[in-house]
Design an enzyme around this catalytic site. Structure first.
Site, PDB file in Angstrom:
ATOM      1  CG  ASN A  25      32.147  43.565  42.333  1.00  0.00           C
ATOM      2  OD1 ASN A  25      32.557  44.119  41.306  1.00  0.00           O
ATOM      3  ND2 ASN A  25      31.906  44.223  43.448  1.00  0.00           N
TER       4      ASN A  25
ATOM      5  NE  ARG B 167      35.302  39.584  43.520  1.00  0.00           N
ATOM      6  CZ  ARG B 167      34.771  40.552  44.262  1.00  0.00           C
ATOM      7  NH1 ARG B 167      34.069  40.249  45.330  1.00  0.00           N
ATOM      8  NH2 ARG B 167      34.953  41.810  43.940  1.00  0.00           N
TER       9      ARG B 167
HETATM   10 CA    CA Z   1      33.212  48.187  39.782  1.00  0.00          CA
END
Ligand code: CA
Ligand code: UD1
Length: 456
Positions: A226, A14
């Site tokens: 993330n 991502r």
């Molecule tokens: Ca992680």
């Protein structure tokens, strides 16, 4: 001897970049670098980094300083640790710390505190945990009568377990010999079909060994990113924690807008940092300075009472009380001595500027040794490069350089040398002499009247 295994095999899809996630920078240092530094600060130096996605980039970053193990396919955190078995087999006495390469805020106090608990309780595994406001995405710590009983991943958790706010940071101490055995018991029986390192807790307890959990006093140890939004959040946390430290030390900020200071920068008491200022690397700033607005200062030594306004300065030293700016570029290997004034649109490179010298406007001083109390007229240029070699200029104390002077290097101006405005200096000037390089001016009366006849 104790071992460290840092998991850095993941991609971080991502992030939308062909770079392994642990290499993304926070305050200019890759997250993996933060993790390695925490280990070293805790006195741990036997480190193995597990690489996978874009492994060659991890190699390039580590530059041969640490051992690595290659995880050919990503089958989970347990599988990643298995790749470091040869590293552990070579040193089975003692304990092994496992860390995530993308959780940069693990700190040496947490590492040491957890090891103490791990040893005093005689645990096979001690997981480092933190209490967080929003536990979504993290493994939840299931506490039992004797410490911890297991860790349940978000995707495997039921509604009741999802409410637990004590989470797994992804960092653990293992007794090395036990870790080697426990890895052999891992399976892929879970929602993600991965070898979960977290299952070692359950396995340890069920084979009659002890497992513990160390609640870190620093909840930031769990933070990771993330995506780019998460990375910006890490950057903000790191940035504000550095600013907090300086506030505690007596540094003044009127706002924090656009201010980034990297971790090793030192700043003295009473110094003010103004908006838009970035201070990096090995910079040391003295007391009672004003830095900003809009400065970039990298690897510099800035002494007490200096004022920098819209200045970029790299690998240089600025002595006490100097005022520089606005719009000034101080390039590497320069030394600006005390009492110097440098005004707008000036570039200094690889030069020493002596005490009390003034370089007020629109001037380039490169590869030069400038004495004391020199005055640079507007538009002075040291012509230090002939297209093949760079040469130096030497300018004696009390020299006065007229506006728009070119100094063709190598050239030496003696003490108290003067140059007339517009002079191109091609020969050394003796002490106290004037150099003037002009043809006599002629006046042509009525010139434009003749040239523009009928158009005026
Ligand atoms: Ca992680
Ligand atoms: C893991 C933990 C979770 C914990 C969280 C903290 C497991 C099963 N879960 O979850 O309990 O709360 O970390 O962030 O361990 N990696 C590899 N190879 C792999 C998979 C991962 O090297 O095959 C590396 C990643 O690069 C990363 C670290 O291991 O540095 C953690 O992996 P990640 O996928 O982020 O684990 P989580 O699912 O977040």
């Amino acid at each position: 001897m104790d071992n460290v295994i840092i998991l850095a095999g993941g991609q971080g899809k991502r992030m939308k970049a062909d770079m392994p996630k642990p290499l993304f920078p926070v305050l200019g240092t890759p997250m993996l670098g933060w993790v390695i530094r925490a280990c070293e600060d805790a006195g741990l130096s036997r480190i193995c980094v597990v690489k996978g996605f874009a492994a060659e980039q991890i190699d390039a970053y580590l530059d041969g300083k640490y051992e690595t193990a290659l995880q050919e396919e990503r089958l989970g955190t347990g599988h990643a640790v298995m790749q470091a078995l040869p590293f552990m087999n070579a040193e089975q006495d003692g304990d092994t710390l496992v860390l995530c390469g993308d959780a940069p805020f693990i700190d040496s106090d947490t590492i040491r505190g957890a090891l103490e608990l791990h040893r005093s309780e005689g645990n096979a595994v001690t997981v480092i945990t933190a209490e967080v406001e929003n536990p979504t995405g993290y493994g939840r710590i299931i506490r039992g009568t004797a410490g911890i009983s297991c860790i349940v991943e978000e995707k495997d958790a039921n509604a009741e377990q999802k409410k637990i706010r004590e989470v797994n940071s992804g960092a653990y101490w293992f007794k090395t010999a036990d870790l080697i055995t426990l890895l052999g018991g891992l399976t892929q029986n879970n929602a993600q079909g991965e070898y979960y390192l977290t299952d070692t807790i359950y396995l340890a307890i069920h084979s009659g060994k002890r497992a513990g959990a160390y609640l870190s006093p620093n909840p930031d140890v769990v933070l990771g990113a993330n995506d780019r939004k998460g990375l910006l959040m890490l950057e903000t946390v790191a940035r504000m924690s550095v600013i907090d430290k300086h506030l505690e030390n007596g540094v003044a900020f009127t706002c924090t807008d656009g201010i980034t200071i990297t971790r090793d920068v030192r700043i003295g008491v009473g110094t003010q940092i103004l908006a838009g200022t970035i201070i990096r690397g090995n910079t040391v700033i003295g007391d009672n300075c004003v830095i900003g607005p809009n400065c970039i200062i990298e690897d510099c030594e800035i002494q007490d009472g200096v004022q920098l306004n819209y200045v970029q300065a790299y690998r240089s030293r600025v002595d006490e009380g100097v005022k520089i700016g606005p719009f000034v570029h101080i390039r590497p290997n320069s030394h600006i001595k005390s009492g110097v004034k440098i005004g707008d649109f000036v570039e200094i490179k690889n030069s020493t500027i002596g005490e009390g010298t003034a370089v007020a406007h629109l001037t380039y001083v490169g590869d030069s040794d400038v004495g004391k109390k020199v005055n640079f007229g507007c538009g002075t240029v040291t012509v230090n490069y002939d297209g093949i070699v760079k040469s130096r200029c030497e300018i004696g104390d009390n020299s006065f350089i007229g506006c728009n002077t070119n100094l063709i290097a190598p050239v030496k101006l003696g003490k108290g040398a003067y140059t007339a405005a517009g002079t191109t200096v091609t020969k050394d000037i003796p002490d106290y002499a004037l150099a003037i390089d002009r043809s006599p001016m002629t006046i042509k009366e009525g010139y434009s009247l003749r040239k523009l006849k009928g158009k005026l």
